[in-house]
Write a protein that holds these residues in place. Sequence first.
Motif, PDB file in Angstrom:
ATOM      1  N   ARG A 114       0.823  -1.215   0.000  1.00 37.37           N
ATOM      2  CA  ARG A 114       0.000   0.000   0.000  1.00 37.37           C
ATOM      3  C   ARG A 114       0.854   1.259   0.000  1.00 37.37           C
ATOM      4  NH1 ARG A 114      -4.952  -1.254   4.276  1.00 37.37           N
ATOM      5  NH2 ARG A 114      -5.874  -2.990   3.113  1.00 37.37           N
ATOM      6  N   GLN A 115       2.045   1.148   0.512  1.00 38.46           N
ATOM      7  CA  GLN A 115       2.921   2.302   0.676  1.00 38.46           C
ATOM      8  C   GLN A 115       4.105   2.200  -0.278  1.00 38.46           C
ATOM      9  OE1 GLN A 115       4.869   2.431   4.491  1.00 38.46           O
ATOM     10  NE2 GLN A 115       5.004   4.656   4.500  1.00 38.46           N
ATOM     11  N   THR A 116       4.443   3.318  -0.916  1.00 41.38           N
ATOM     12  CA  THR A 116       5.656   3.374  -1.723  1.00 41.38           C
ATOM     13  C   THR A 116       6.837   3.562  -0.784  1.00 41.38           C
ATOM     14  OG1 THR A 116       4.460   4.352  -3.579  1.00 41.38           O
ATOM     15  CG2 THR A 116       6.851   4.575  -3.584  1.00 41.38           C
ATOM     16  N   MET A 174      10.669   7.002   5.499  1.00 46.13           N
ATOM     17  CA  MET A 174       9.674   6.865   6.558  1.00 46.13           C
ATOM     18  C   MET A 174       8.678   5.792   6.132  1.00 46.13           C
ATOM     19  SD  MET A 174       7.060   9.628   8.288  1.00 46.13           S
ATOM     20  CE  MET A 174       5.975   9.645   6.867  1.00 46.13           C
ATOM     21  N   THR A 175       8.503   4.780   6.960  1.00 42.87           N
ATOM     22  CA  THR A 175       7.540   3.721   6.694  1.00 42.87           C
ATOM     23  C   THR A 175       6.692   3.508   7.940  1.00 42.87           C
ATOM     24  OG1 THR A 175       8.827   1.827   7.501  1.00 42.87           O
ATOM     25  CG2 THR A 175       9.293   2.592   5.257  1.00 42.87           C
ATOM     26  N   THR A 176       5.633   2.735   7.772  1.00 39.81           N
ATOM     27  CA  THR A 176       4.804   2.379   8.931  1.00 39.81           C
ATOM     28  C   THR A 176       5.002   0.915   9.280  1.00 39.81           C
ATOM     29  OG1 THR A 176       2.952   1.941   7.424  1.00 39.81           O
ATOM     30  CG2 THR A 176       3.067   4.127   8.437  1.00 39.81           C
ATOM     31  N   SER A 177       6.115   0.358   8.829  1.00 41.56           N
ATOM     32  CA  SER A 177       6.392  -1.060   9.048  1.00 41.56           C
ATOM     33  C   SER A 177       7.637  -1.235   9.888  1.00 41.56           C
ATOM     34  CB  SER A 177       6.579  -1.765   7.694  1.00 41.56           C
ATOM     35  OG  SER A 177       7.082  -3.072   7.877  1.00 41.56           O
ATOM     36  N   GLY A 178       7.571  -2.144  10.860  1.00 40.06           N
ATOM     37  CA  GLY A 178       8.732  -2.428  11.683  1.00 40.06           C
ATOM     38  C   GLY A 178       9.805  -3.203  10.953  1.00 40.06           C
ATOM     39  N   PHE A 180      11.331  -2.253   8.388  1.00 38.65           N
ATOM     40  CA  PHE A 180      12.291  -1.334   7.774  1.00 38.65           C
ATOM     41  C   PHE A 180      12.538  -0.152   8.702  1.00 38.65           C
ATOM     42  CE2 PHE A 180       9.296  -3.048   4.599  1.00 38.65           C
ATOM     43  CZ  PHE A 180      10.129  -3.973   3.997  1.00 38.65           C
ATOM     44  N   ARG A 181      13.799   0.232   8.831  1.00 37.18           N
ATOM     45  CA  ARG A 181      14.158   1.351   9.696  1.00 37.18           C
ATOM     46  C   ARG A 181      13.819   2.684   9.043  1.00 37.18           C
ATOM     47  NH1 ARG A 181      15.273   0.045  15.030  1.00 37.18           N
ATOM     48  NH2 ARG A 181      16.551  -1.839  15.107  1.00 37.18           N
ATOM     49  N   ASP A 182      13.271   3.610   9.842  1.00 34.59           N
ATOM     50  CA  ASP A 182      13.117   4.984   9.380  1.00 34.59           C
ATOM     51  C   ASP A 182      14.485   5.664   9.421  1.00 34.59           C
ATOM     52  OD1 ASP A 182      10.460   4.542   9.115  1.00 34.59           O
ATOM     53  OD2 ASP A 182       9.839   5.741  10.832  1.00 34.59           O
ATOM     54  N   VAL A 183      14.744   6.511   8.445  1.00 35.07           N
ATOM     55  CA  VAL A 183      16.030   7.203   8.347  1.00 35.07           C
ATOM     56  C   VAL A 183      15.773   8.686   8.152  1.00 35.07           C
ATOM     57  CG1 VAL A 183      18.203   7.404   7.065  1.00 35.07           C
ATOM     58  CG2 VAL A 183      17.103   5.159   7.325  1.00 35.07           C
ATOM     59  N   GLN A 184      16.422   9.511   8.954  1.00 36.23           N
ATOM     60  CA  GLN A 184      16.287  10.960   8.859  1.00 36.23           C
ATOM     61  C   GLN A 184      17.115  11.467   7.693  1.00 36.23           C
ATOM     62  OE1 GLN A 184      14.296  12.840  10.898  1.00 36.23           O
ATOM     63  NE2 GLN A 184      14.748  14.656   9.678  1.00 36.23           N
TER      64      GLN A 184
END
Length: 395
Positions: A114-116, A174-178, A180-184
């Motif tokens: 659902r998310q790119t 930025m994802t809503t899945s654990g 994959f790590r979010d990266v600033q």
Amino acid sequence: MLIEIHLLQNHAPSNLNRDETGSPKECIFGGARRARISSQCLKRSIRRSETFQAELAGHLASRTRRLPELVREKLIAAGVSSDLATVAAKKATGFGTEAGTETEPNKAGQYETRQTMFLTDHDIQAVTDVLLAACRDQPDMAKLGKVTAKELQGKATQAGFRPVTVDIALFGRMTTSGAFRDVQAAAQVAHALSTHKVDTEFDYFTAVDDLSGTGEAEEDAGADMIGDVEFNSACYYKYFSLDIEGIVDNLTGRSFLHMTPTVEQRNIARKLATQTVESFLRAAIFTTPSGKQNSFAAHQLPTLALIEARPSRTPISYANAFVAPARADRERDLVRASMDKLKSHVEALTDGFNLRAAPRLLLAPLHGDFEILGVERSPDLASLSGRLAEALTNA
């Protein structure tokens, strides 16, 4: 250290970045209507440019929703049957959301998240490994179908360091899945603004049948279609800020896992960060957004490039040089007037606020007499890039 890139780029009639109605994007700045190119458009044009892709090949991710299909291909290559791999691919659609909800295939019969998301080869392989283990544990399609995507996603949750690529390090994730790590993001990209007031114009066009008029019938005459396309012409100020330490920290995992990289790991990341900045600079200079280019071919290089290496993480844009719109006069065209406004603004801010940067480099090949106090002129792009790389290496 911050590497700040300032460009002045004059474009001929064009519609490089349009809104939902097809009009060139605009905004109000300094009380006047300006042409605008969104930061998202600039980032994508740079990231997908031939220069960036070629020079950083092997260090780039893919921004996509096709994770399930990529996993399905890997599962089949690993010996999983096509039918079982398709069931697993459906499970992978839930890896893009926190709830892990599966989705149905699209009109082409392919599964998508659902998310790119920005995905590295390591990310895709991690998901593949989880689903491959599930296929081997539950080789029966019906039993595999009962395993929830949320359960599988939990097994793919990133526990340790999974390397990120330079484009993720630059532009963030930025994802809503654990899984994959979010990266600033270590790069900040401003919306490009015209240095002057702008008016939208209209190109009226017709389409005529090549074979019309060959007969005697009156109905055969005239145009088959008429329409209009909006466009403008503008000299843009573009601003980019790249955080070198931020890139290195993202590449080594320090920023999102609080890891302490070894000296060797940090040196490797620093070298790659230097290469990334050089490639980013060249891509920013040579890349133009693709909007309506088949109709306008507005491929003009920047007139001016100012590069500043700041020792502190204090980004400084010079957009306010153009709060009062630039105007051509008897002695100067619009581009030169914009250059002079930028020069006055840079010199005033540098002196007034005691701004530090070393080196400060200028490339303005069409204006040999143009100088900014305290800024070193470069004869060509190769020399400028070399001086920048030297500063980054010795920092």
